[in-house]
Design a protein around this motif. Sequence first.
Motif, PDB file in Angstrom:
ATOM      1  N   MET A  71      -1.940   0.791   1.213  1.00  0.00           N
ATOM      2  CA  MET A  71      -1.593   1.890   2.109  1.00  0.00           C
ATOM      3  C   MET A  71      -0.980   3.052   1.320  1.00  0.00           C
ATOM      4  N   ALA A  72      -0.077   2.728   0.394  1.00  0.00           N
ATOM      5  CA  ALA A  72       0.555   3.775  -0.411  1.00  0.00           C
ATOM      6  C   ALA A  72      -0.473   4.503  -1.263  1.00  0.00           C
ATOM      7  N   LEU A  73      -1.443   3.785  -1.807  1.00  0.00           N
ATOM      8  CA  LEU A  73      -2.458   4.433  -2.651  1.00  0.00           C
ATOM      9  C   LEU A  73      -3.384   5.337  -1.840  1.00  0.00           C
ATOM     10  N   VAL A  74      -3.695   4.950  -0.628  1.00  0.00           N
ATOM     11  CA  VAL A  74      -4.512   5.826   0.225  1.00  0.00           C
ATOM     12  C   VAL A  74      -3.756   7.126   0.506  1.00  0.00           C
ATOM     13  N   LEU A  75      -2.474   7.011   0.850  1.00  0.00           N
ATOM     14  CA  LEU A  75      -1.669   8.210   1.094  1.00  0.00           C
ATOM     15  C   LEU A  75      -1.510   9.040  -0.174  1.00  0.00           C
ATOM     16  N   LEU A  76      -1.253   8.372  -1.307  1.00  0.00           N
ATOM     17  CA  LEU A  76      -1.079   9.097  -2.557  1.00  0.00           C
ATOM     18  C   LEU A  76      -2.332   9.867  -2.945  1.00  0.00           C
ATOM     19  N   HIS A  77      -3.497   9.257  -2.787  1.00  0.00           N
ATOM     20  CA  HIS A  77      -4.729   9.973  -3.113  1.00  0.00           C
ATOM     21  C   HIS A  77      -4.914  11.205  -2.222  1.00  0.00           C
ATOM     22  N   THR A  78      -4.555  11.087  -0.961  1.00  0.00           N
ATOM     23  CA  THR A  78      -4.647  12.238  -0.068  1.00  0.00           C
ATOM     24  C   THR A  78      -3.704  13.345  -0.533  1.00  0.00           C
ATOM     25  N   PHE A  79      -2.468  12.978  -0.839  1.00  0.00           N
ATOM     26  CA  PHE A  79      -1.490  13.965  -1.308  1.00  0.00           C
ATOM     27  C   PHE A  79      -1.910  14.563  -2.650  1.00  0.00           C
ATOM     28  N   ILE A  83      -2.530  18.599  -3.654  1.00  0.00           N
ATOM     29  CA  ILE A  83      -1.790  19.234  -4.747  1.00  0.00           C
ATOM     30  C   ILE A  83      -2.736  19.651  -5.869  1.00  0.00           C
ATOM     31  N   PHE A  84      -3.702  18.799  -6.192  1.00  0.00           N
ATOM     32  CA  PHE A  84      -4.637  19.075  -7.278  1.00  0.00           C
ATOM     33  C   PHE A  84      -5.496  20.301  -6.976  1.00  0.00           C
ATOM     34  N   PHE A  85      -6.020  20.377  -5.755  1.00  0.00           N
ATOM     35  CA  PHE A  85      -6.841  21.532  -5.380  1.00  0.00           C
ATOM     36  C   PHE A  85      -6.034  22.815  -5.431  1.00  0.00           C
ATOM     37  N   PRO A 122       9.549   1.718  -6.195  1.00  0.00           N
ATOM     38  CA  PRO A 122       9.233   2.968  -6.895  1.00  0.00           C
ATOM     39  C   PRO A 122       7.968   3.654  -6.398  1.00  0.00           C
ATOM     40  N   ILE A 123       6.962   2.890  -6.020  1.00  0.00           N
ATOM     41  CA  ILE A 123       5.721   3.500  -5.540  1.00  0.00           C
ATOM     42  C   ILE A 123       5.952   4.170  -4.186  1.00  0.00           C
ATOM     43  N   PHE A 124       6.757   3.583  -3.314  1.00  0.00           N
ATOM     44  CA  PHE A 124       7.030   4.222  -2.031  1.00  0.00           C
ATOM     45  C   PHE A 124       7.912   5.458  -2.192  1.00  0.00           C
ATOM     46  N   CYS A 129       8.004  11.399  -2.174  1.00  0.00           N
ATOM     47  CA  CYS A 129       8.188  12.664  -2.902  1.00  0.00           C
ATOM     48  C   CYS A 129       6.878  13.451  -2.995  1.00  0.00           C
ATOM     49  N   THR A 130       5.788  12.758  -3.266  1.00  0.00           N
ATOM     50  CA  THR A 130       4.491  13.421  -3.359  1.00  0.00           C
ATOM     51  C   THR A 130       4.055  13.945  -1.995  1.00  0.00           C
ATOM     52  N   GLY A 131       4.355  13.206  -0.932  1.00  0.00           N
ATOM     53  CA  GLY A 131       4.025  13.664   0.415  1.00  0.00           C
ATOM     54  C   GLY A 131       4.781  14.930   0.784  1.00  0.00           C
ATOM     55  N   LEU A 132       6.063  14.999   0.410  1.00  0.00           N
ATOM     56  CA  LEU A 132       6.842  16.213   0.666  1.00  0.00           C
ATOM     57  C   LEU A 132       6.309  17.382  -0.147  1.00  0.00           C
TER      58      LEU A 132
END
Length: 170
Positions: A71-79, A83-85, A122-124, A129-132
Amino acid sequence: RKADEGLATLSKDGRSPLSLRRVAYVSGLSFGIISGLFSITNILADSAGPGTVGIHGDSPYFFITSAFLTMALVLLHTFWGIIFFDACERRRAGGLGLVVGSHLLTSGLTFLNPWYEASLGPIFILTLCTGLWAFSTAGGSFHNVLKCLSCKQEPEGQAMLYSALQVPPE
């Protein structure tokens, strides 16, 4: 950008039908879903096997931890996609470096897998932080969140006039 220019030439009004933010959301979410499917497929294959996880000193939290990490990796990839774009569009090498660095950090934290629970915290935190960061990159603000949570509606006594709807003066 070349594809965007090509789509703009094909459209009737001369504008591109694609929005950079939509493309960022869709590509990030797509990468996240594919990443999650690949990681959870191996775990589901292990669950169907002849052995039982948790016997012989293995962590009994293997499956639940794997679900939360997926679940965290799916959210991280979206975030990361958002940010990357944005970093590519604004030519910010620091943003690109932080996205790549946080991706490597997240992948490195999964090497703690004999102690699955140690990588979750740490991943959460990184996900939060990445989501914010992605929220602020996409144009979000704390004021808008408070306005949304207050559920206050705009006053109905005001009328908005649109120039296309006005009758021309005679």
